[in-house]
Enzyme design. Structure first.
Site, PDB file in Angstrom:
ATOM      1  N   ARG A 148     -18.098  19.189   4.245  1.00 22.67           N
ATOM      2  CA  ARG A 148     -18.400  17.726   4.208  1.00 22.67           C
ATOM      3  C   ARG A 148     -18.621  17.554   5.755  1.00 22.67           C
ATOM      4  O   ARG A 148     -17.820  17.793   6.731  1.00 22.67           O
ATOM      5  CB  ARG A 148     -17.058  17.203   3.957  1.00 22.67           C
ATOM      6  CG  ARG A 148     -17.053  15.722   3.721  1.00 22.67           C
ATOM      7  CD  ARG A 148     -15.627  14.941   3.060  1.00 22.67           C
ATOM      8  NE  ARG A 148     -14.520  15.232   4.033  1.00 22.67           N
ATOM      9  CZ  ARG A 148     -13.358  14.850   3.652  1.00 22.67           C
ATOM     10  NH1 ARG A 148     -13.147  14.113   2.491  1.00 22.67           N
ATOM     11  NH2 ARG A 148     -12.288  14.895   4.297  1.00 22.67           N
ATOM     12  N   ILE A 172       1.775   3.656   2.112  1.00 19.89           N
ATOM     13  CA  ILE A 172       2.470   4.026   3.555  1.00 19.89           C
ATOM     14  C   ILE A 172       3.206   2.740   3.447  1.00 19.89           C
ATOM     15  O   ILE A 172       4.516   3.055   3.548  1.00 19.89           O
ATOM     16  CB  ILE A 172       1.776   4.567   4.735  1.00 19.89           C
ATOM     17  CG1 ILE A 172       0.797   5.699   4.459  1.00 19.89           C
ATOM     18  CG2 ILE A 172       2.907   4.789   5.826  1.00 19.89           C
ATOM     19  CD1 ILE A 172       0.017   5.824   5.541  1.00 19.89           C
ATOM     20  N   SER A 220      -4.330   6.636  13.789  1.00 19.86           N
ATOM     21  CA  SER A 220      -4.675   7.970  13.222  1.00 19.86           C
ATOM     22  C   SER A 220      -4.973   8.892  14.055  1.00 19.86           C
ATOM     23  O   SER A 220      -5.413   8.749  15.140  1.00 19.86           O
ATOM     24  CB  SER A 220      -5.803   7.464  12.291  1.00 19.86           C
ATOM     25  OG  SER A 220      -6.319   8.697  11.867  1.00 19.86           O
ATOM     26  N   LYS A 241      -9.332   1.940   4.601  1.00 24.74           N
ATOM     27  CA  LYS A 241      -9.315   3.321   5.298  1.00 24.74           C
ATOM     28  C   LYS A 241     -10.001   4.290   4.696  1.00 24.74           C
ATOM     29  O   LYS A 241      -9.861   5.520   5.229  1.00 24.74           O
ATOM     30  CB  LYS A 241      -7.963   3.720   4.679  1.00 24.74           C
ATOM     31  CG  LYS A 241      -7.299   3.870   3.292  1.00 24.74           C
ATOM     32  CD  LYS A 241      -6.123   4.609   3.178  1.00 24.74           C
ATOM     33  CE  LYS A 241      -5.901   4.686   1.705  1.00 24.74           C
ATOM     34  NZ  LYS A 241      -4.749   5.534   1.455  1.00 24.74           N
ATOM     35  N   LYS A 277      -9.911   2.088  14.572  1.00 25.46           N
ATOM     36  CA  LYS A 277      -8.469   2.409  14.840  1.00 25.46           C
ATOM     37  C   LYS A 277      -8.437   2.632  16.586  1.00 25.46           C
ATOM     38  O   LYS A 277      -7.385   2.134  17.093  1.00 25.46           O
ATOM     39  CB  LYS A 277      -7.970   3.851  14.487  1.00 25.46           C
ATOM     40  CG  LYS A 277      -7.722   3.746  12.785  1.00 25.46           C
ATOM     41  CD  LYS A 277      -6.477   2.880  12.601  1.00 25.46           C
ATOM     42  CE  LYS A 277      -6.594   2.566  10.893  1.00 25.46           C
ATOM     43  NZ  LYS A 277      -5.700   1.599  10.764  1.00 25.46           N
ATOM     44  N   TYR A 331     -14.580   3.666  10.605  1.00 27.03           N
ATOM     45  CA  TYR A 331     -13.278   3.648  10.296  1.00 27.03           C
ATOM     46  C   TYR A 331     -12.305   4.075  11.609  1.00 27.03           C
ATOM     47  O   TYR A 331     -11.386   3.339  12.102  1.00 27.03           O
ATOM     48  CB  TYR A 331     -12.817   4.421   9.049  1.00 27.03           C
ATOM     49  CG  TYR A 331     -11.055   4.902   8.881  1.00 27.03           C
ATOM     50  CD1 TYR A 331     -10.288   3.414   8.603  1.00 27.03           C
ATOM     51  CD2 TYR A 331     -10.759   5.943   9.478  1.00 27.03           C
ATOM     52  CE1 TYR A 331      -9.098   3.902   8.483  1.00 27.03           C
ATOM     53  CE2 TYR A 331      -9.201   6.121   9.340  1.00 27.03           C
ATOM     54  CZ  TYR A 331      -8.535   5.095   8.868  1.00 27.03           C
ATOM     55  OH  TYR A 331      -7.001   5.396   9.136  1.00 27.03           O
ATOM     56  N   GLY A 351       0.743  -1.145  -0.092  1.00 23.98           N
ATOM     57  CA  GLY A 351       0.053   0.043   0.015  1.00 23.98           C
ATOM     58  C   GLY A 351       0.718   1.185   0.022  1.00 23.98           C
ATOM     59  O   GLY A 351       2.103   0.928  -0.340  1.00 23.98           O
TER      60      GLY A 351
END
Ligand code: NAD
Ligand code: UD1
Length: 336
Positions: A291, A12, A124, A84, A152, A148, A10
């Site tokens: 948003r 990262i 995160s 993610k 985490k 999501y 991915g």
């Protein structure tokens, strides 16, 4: 030293594999290529001139993990594998809980089974939710706005319980702020499927003409120019933070969280201006509605990572934009 990197193909993960190989680590990647392609790992090998070992393995597949741990002596795990997309997680929460949480639990069980109790986990800044800024590691976490984000937070809590039950574990929770940029070779970078949700990949696709226009989400926030403020961090700086965390966990036991950010806030308009400078293109954008779920402003207090991990971000916003644009122009159709 051999490091198992879950999700290593991915965005990262691939940059971290480059830094690990450059530093002389042996690297084993486990990825199911749900959001990546194997060719990324070929490019990691091209950049470094070194090889890594790869397994097409889903972290929920216990037997697949057993095979990896039996065929390799893993000294530590860097755990990136996960879904993610924040918006998608509100539509498909069970998919996120199953993949991210169930997958992590299987991974931790198989690590314990193999006697490997050292892990760096991709967390995160979203775990801080609505806290005063700058965010510090000792703030209360968990007031998160999406499934999501909850995955985490839960995984952080699960790892806390794992450590409480067995003090041989050594666990580093890295709370990333907003990673952008790409490797300066232009060979690897962020390559999302479909229309990007995040700011930087959206901007670069507008600049290259693949999307017509950027909508800035809200121009009436109580910030210097009315647009949201975030702490953008170059992905190579972020990758290097993993090496510092690995060095730390190899020599200690315990559980610690670290903010990995620049400690500086930039507005959406700041990013647009920096990107226009880096690309030499005028960006077509409009100011639209806010948003849902966006916080007006957040950035890190990264002093704990600076002092305890001896990690310092090196790259500024101009370099982040230059490297993003370099990757975009060299890979207009992504990595195949
Ligand atoms: P990415 O989607 O590019 O990489 C994740 C990798 O994990 C992909 O290669 C994907 O195929 C793999 N994967 C997903 N589920 C898997 C599974 N069940 N088994 C095996 N492999 C699986 O994402 P990224 O941006 O590189 O993020 C890496 C980690 O960092 C994620 O856990 C993400 O939540 C976290 N994170 C990312 C950001 C960001 O802005 N990019 C910010 C904070 C935290
Ligand atoms: C989001 C997630 C965070 C996750 C991160 C990386 C939320 C609340 N947070 O962070 O959990 O770790 O993505 O995956 O969803 N913007 C625009 N136009 C766009 C896209 C974004 O103006 O088309 C703005 C956003 O309003 C925000 C900034 O750009 O102010 C950055 O957005 P984004 O890249 O999506 O990251 P975050 O929302 O900070």
């Amino acid at each position: 030293m051999t490091i198992l990197v879950t999700g290593g193909a991915g965005y990262i993960g691939s940059h971290t594999c480059v830094e690990l190989l450059n530093e002389g680590y042996e690297v084993v990647v486990a990825d199911n290529y749900y959001n990546s392609v194997p060719a990324v790992l070929d490019r990691v090998e091209k950049i470094t001139g070194k090889t890594l070992k790869r397994y097409n393995c889903d972290i929920r597949d216990r037997n697949g993990l057993k095979k990896i741990f039996s065929e390799n002596t893993i000294d530590a795990v860097i755990h990136f594998a996960g879904l993610k997309a924040v918006g998608e997680s509100t539509r498909l929460p069970l998919m996120y809980y199953e993949n991210n949480i169930s997958g992590s639990v299987v991974l931790f069980e198989e690590m314990a089974q193999a006697g490997c109790k050292k892990i760096v986990f991709s967390s995160s800044a979203t775990v801080y939710g609505n806290n005063p800024i700058p965010y510090k590691e000792d703030m209360v976490t968990g007031d998160v706005s999406s499934p999501y984000g909850r995955t985490k937070h839960f995984i952080e809590q699960i790892l806390g319980d794992v450590y409480k039950s067995d003090n041989e574990w050594s666990i580093s929770l890295l709370r990333y702020f907003n990673p952008i940029g790409a490797h300066e070779s232009g060979l690897i970078g962020e390559d999302p499927n479909g229309i990007p949700n995040n700011l930087m990949p959206y901007i670069s696709r507008v600049a290259i003409g693949k999307l017509p226009q950027l909508t800035v989400f809200g121009g009436d926030y109580d910030t210097k120019d009315g647009t949201c403020i975030r702490d953008y961090i170059h992905v190579v700086d972020l990758a290097k933070a993993h090496l510092c965390a690995v060095a730390k966990i190899l020599g200690t036991t315990g559980i610690e969280a670290y903010n990995i950010g620049n400690g500086k806030g930039y507005s959406v308009l700041d990013i647009i201006t920096a990107f226009e400078k880096a690309s030499g293109k005028k960006l077509n954008y409009i100011i639209g509605d806010r948003r849902e779920g966006d916080l007006p402003a957040f950035y890190a207090d990264a002093s704990k990572a600076n002092t305890q991990l001896d990690w310092h971000a090196q790259y500024d916003i101009d370099k982040m934009c230059e490297d993003t644009w370099n990757f975009q122009t060299k890979n207009p159709d992504g990595i195949k």
